[in-house]
Each structure stands twice: as structure tokens, then as C-alpha cells.
Design an enzyme around this catalytic site. Structure first.
Site, PDB file in Angstrom:
ATOM      1  CD  GLU A  24      -1.194  -3.016   9.382  1.00  0.00           C
ATOM      2  OE1 GLU A  24      -0.882  -1.826   9.109  1.00  0.00           O
ATOM      3  OE2 GLU A  24      -1.781  -3.773   8.578  1.00  0.00           O
ATOM      4  CG  HIS A  70      -1.860  -1.155   1.246  1.00  0.00           C
ATOM      5  ND1 HIS A  70      -2.309  -1.742   2.409  1.00  0.00           N
ATOM      6  CD2 HIS A  70      -2.453  -1.840   0.223  1.00  0.00           C
ATOM      7  CE1 HIS A  70      -3.139  -2.730   2.111  1.00  0.00           C
ATOM      8  NE2 HIS A  70      -3.244  -2.807   0.790  1.00  0.00           N
TER       9      HIS A  70
END
Length: 378
Positions: A333, A165
Site C-alpha cells: 500500500e 483498484h
């Protein structure tokens, strides 16, 4: 000199909806090409010295992750290199950024950018590191190289890959910290290279990065939903990486990301895959414990809901890699927001902390690498 706003540069993203005069602007984030996703912004304000800026992102309420705006602060820089948090508020679907610059130019971004020039410079820097091998897996849809590095001589196979991403720029900052350390003379790095061979993709989505996308490549495809059936037409990046994994096998993998909403560093694992076993889960938990012991920036209390048995989405990289190769795989993350476990009112979660976390993740792997069976298959 009138105040003006521009984003016609690598990674830039903003549209001027209305200039009200002075320093007040209504702006809109441009969606990813051929996609509904948007959240990443990056633009330059010129002629702003001494001006009270009010920059209103009027379409924030329709973004991909509206929960990402609560408690969030935009990043600003006077030189494009050193970034800090700005006075930011979210209300009624509008994200408002206020600042009075002391220089003529102000850079504003969702997070510290990592543009194509810096990426290419990192590629060249990593090429020059001792023991590194390099090859190009193929070209992206926009004709950019997809670079693969390898280092180490050990029998275990470790894959590290980042920025599926593109708007999650902290993932490539992580690489900038991790890989030079891995190639260093530090005793733990030497031991890691003796125990494993590493395969590294610094940026899985260079097209989306250059285009100023949040989640997708040049075709508007979310690469981290393509691992079940990647294609040359929609997701050549995933196809090339998965094919290379088929050649090497995978024992351990970290897919590096950023999360918009959760103000913590955390991991997402592979609990819901069909081939899950308690033995593989124990190895995963042992790594999380090692990482927790290595850095206070990591925690295991907050994160995503765990998939029920057999319910994992096998189009997502971590699940796909764990299932296909019998690997210990995980998604790291990092936050866009400030980091609630150790907040920094000036910088928030930053590029420097992302780099340091990269080193900590590898040091933690050195604590458990010899526990991972060769070509673990559960």
C-alpha cells in the site's frame, strides 16, 4: 474566455453541479458504474489563467473513504505530466481546492493519472525489453487485452500484479519503475532472474482505469473481493489471472495498491489464513526487514489491523494466493496523501517515488529470494 470544466477523456471523472461565475464551481465525483464506490476524480479546467479558482467537491462526504480527505491535498498540473499538491481543505463533507493558474489549462486529479495511452505505451515498452515474454490472458468486459509478461529462468515463481483498484494509479507507476529495472543488467536484477521466474500484470483492471473508476471493473465488481469465486460474467480479469497462477504455481507474490487514509507505505500480509505457519511468517517478516533496510519510504509501524488466526477473508487476493498456493504473499500500500515518514510539501507522495519504491521492492527481494523454498507449501 469563460472558465469551463471537462472530464470527457480517458480516466476522467467529475460532474459540474453548479457554476457560480468566475472560478467558483460546485462539483460532484461520479460513482463507479453499477457501484456505490467513488473517490477518484480527474478533470481539466480551461480558460483559467489568472483566475482564482475555488473547486468544491460537494459529495466528498459520501465517498468510499471519508478518512482519506483529512490532511489530503489534490494534485494539479499545467501540462498533464508534472504534478504537484494544491491548496486543499475538507470541511462539512466538502473538499475545496483553491488555485490561481498561470496557464489557460489546469489538470486536477486525485493522484497523478495513468491513462490508457500511457498503459499501452508501457505494454509496448516492456514487450521490447530483453528476455521478456508476452501473452494476452484474455479480454476484459469492455474488450481490452489483459496482458501477462514473464521474465527470468529461475525455479522459484514470483507474481507481481497491480491496479486491481483502477483509481490507485500509483500502483502502475510502481510497475513503470520496477519492471525495466528487473530486466536490466544490474547485478541484483541478474541474480533475481537466475533465482526466479517472474509473472507480471501491469494493470489488472484496464476497463475501470479508462472509465475513471475508483475500485471496480466495467461490471461494478471490486476485483479484490473476487478471488474465492471469480466468474467470466463479473470478474473475468481475476478468473484469467488465477487460472494462469494455477498453471505456474506461486511462491512469492506482491499485489500493488494505494491507500486513501494512511499516510505511509506499508504491507498487509496473510497472517489470518488457515494454512499459516510460523515458518512462512518468518520469511514474510524477513522480506519486510529487507525492504525497510533498502528504503526509508517503507515502515512497519502503521498499517492495517492483523487478522486473527483463521479469520482472513479468502476472497481478497493476498489471502487467497497465500492459501491456495502456499505462497509468501502480500499487499503493498502506498499513500494518496503526503508521506508522513518523509513529507514533500510540493509533490507529496508522487509518481516518481512510486517508481523508486518499485525498484526498492525488487532489490529487497534479491536479498531474500534464495531463502524462499522452492514451491513453498508451509
Amino acid at each position: 474566455m469563460a472558465v469551463s470544466i471537462h472530464s470527457d477523456f480517458d480516466g476522467g471523472n467529475i460532474e459540474v453541479v453548479q457554476a457560480h461565475g468566475g472560478g467558483r464551481f460546485d462539483l460532484a465525483i461520479r460513482p463507479d458504474h453499477q457501484s456505490h464506490y467513488y473517490q477518484w476524480f480527474y478533470f481539466r479546467v480551461d480558460g483559467a489563467s489568472g483566475v482564482d479558482l475555488e473547486l468544491r467537491l460537494t459529495n466528498a462526504g459520501g465517498s468510499a473513504y471519508t478518512g482519506g480527505w483529512e490532511g489530503y491535498k489534490a494534485r494539479i498540473s499545467s501540462d498533464g505530466a508534472h504534478w504537484r499538491q494544491a491548496d486543499t481543505a475538507y470541511a462539512d463533507g466538502v473538499l475545496s481546492i483553491r488555485h490561481r493558474p498561470t496557464s489557460e489549462t489546469l489538470w486536477v486529479a486525485y493522484f497523478a493519472p495513468y491513462d490508457s495511452d500511457r498503459h499501452r505505451a508501457l505494454v509496448e515498452r516492456v514487450k521490447a525489453l530483453a528476455g521478456i515474454s508476452h501473452r494476452v490472458l484474455g479480454q476484459t468486459l469492455d474488450g481490452r487485452d489483459l496482458d501477462l509478461f514473464s521474465v527470468g529462468e529461475g525455479p522459484r515463481v514470483v507474481w507481481l500484479y497491480a491496479r486491481q483498484h483502477p483509481g490507485e494509479t500509483m500502483a502502475e507507476w510502481w510497475m513503470e519503475g520496477a519492471i525495466p529495472w528487473l530486466c536490466s543488467d544490474a547485478p541484483e536484477a541478474v541474480a533475481l532472474r537466475a533465482a526466479a521466474t517472474f509473472y507480471i500484470v501491469l494493470n489488472c483492471n484496464p476497463d475501470g482505469s479508462a472509465r475513471g473508476h475508483l475500485r471496480t471493473n466495467a461490471a461494478g465488481t471490486d476485483l479484490n473481493r473476487q478471488w474465492a469465486e471469480p466468474s467470466a460474467e463479473k470478474s473475468p480479469e481475476v478468473l484469467a489471472i488465477r487460472n494462469a497462477m494455477d498453471d505456474t504455481g506461486v511462491d512469492f507474490a506482491i499485489d500493488v495498491h494505494g491507500d486513501e487514509a494512511i499516510p505511509h507505505v506499508f504491507m498487509a500480509g496473510f497472517e489470518g489464513i488457515p494454512s499459516w505457519t510460523p515458518q512462512r511468517d518468518a520469511l514474510y517478516r524477513r522480506y519486510l526487514a529487507a525492504l525497510s533496510a533498502r528504503t526509508p519510504d517503507f515502515q512497519t509501524t502503521y498499517g492495517y489491523a492483523v487478522d486473527a488466526p483463521g479469520q482472513a477473508n479468502l476472497a481478497v487476493s493476498t489471502n487467497a494466493v497465500a492459501e491456495r498456493f502456499g505462497a509468501i504473499a502480500m499487499t503493498l500500500e502506498m499513500p494518496f496523501k503526503d508521506h508522513d515518514d518523509a513529507p514533500d510539501a510540493i509533490e507529496g507522495w508522487s509518481s516518481a517515488r512510486s517508481q523508486a519504491l518499485g525498484v526498492a521492492c525488487l532489490k529487497a527481494l534479491s536479498d531474500v529470494i534464495t531463502d524462499i523454498p522452492l514451491r513453498a507449501r508451509g
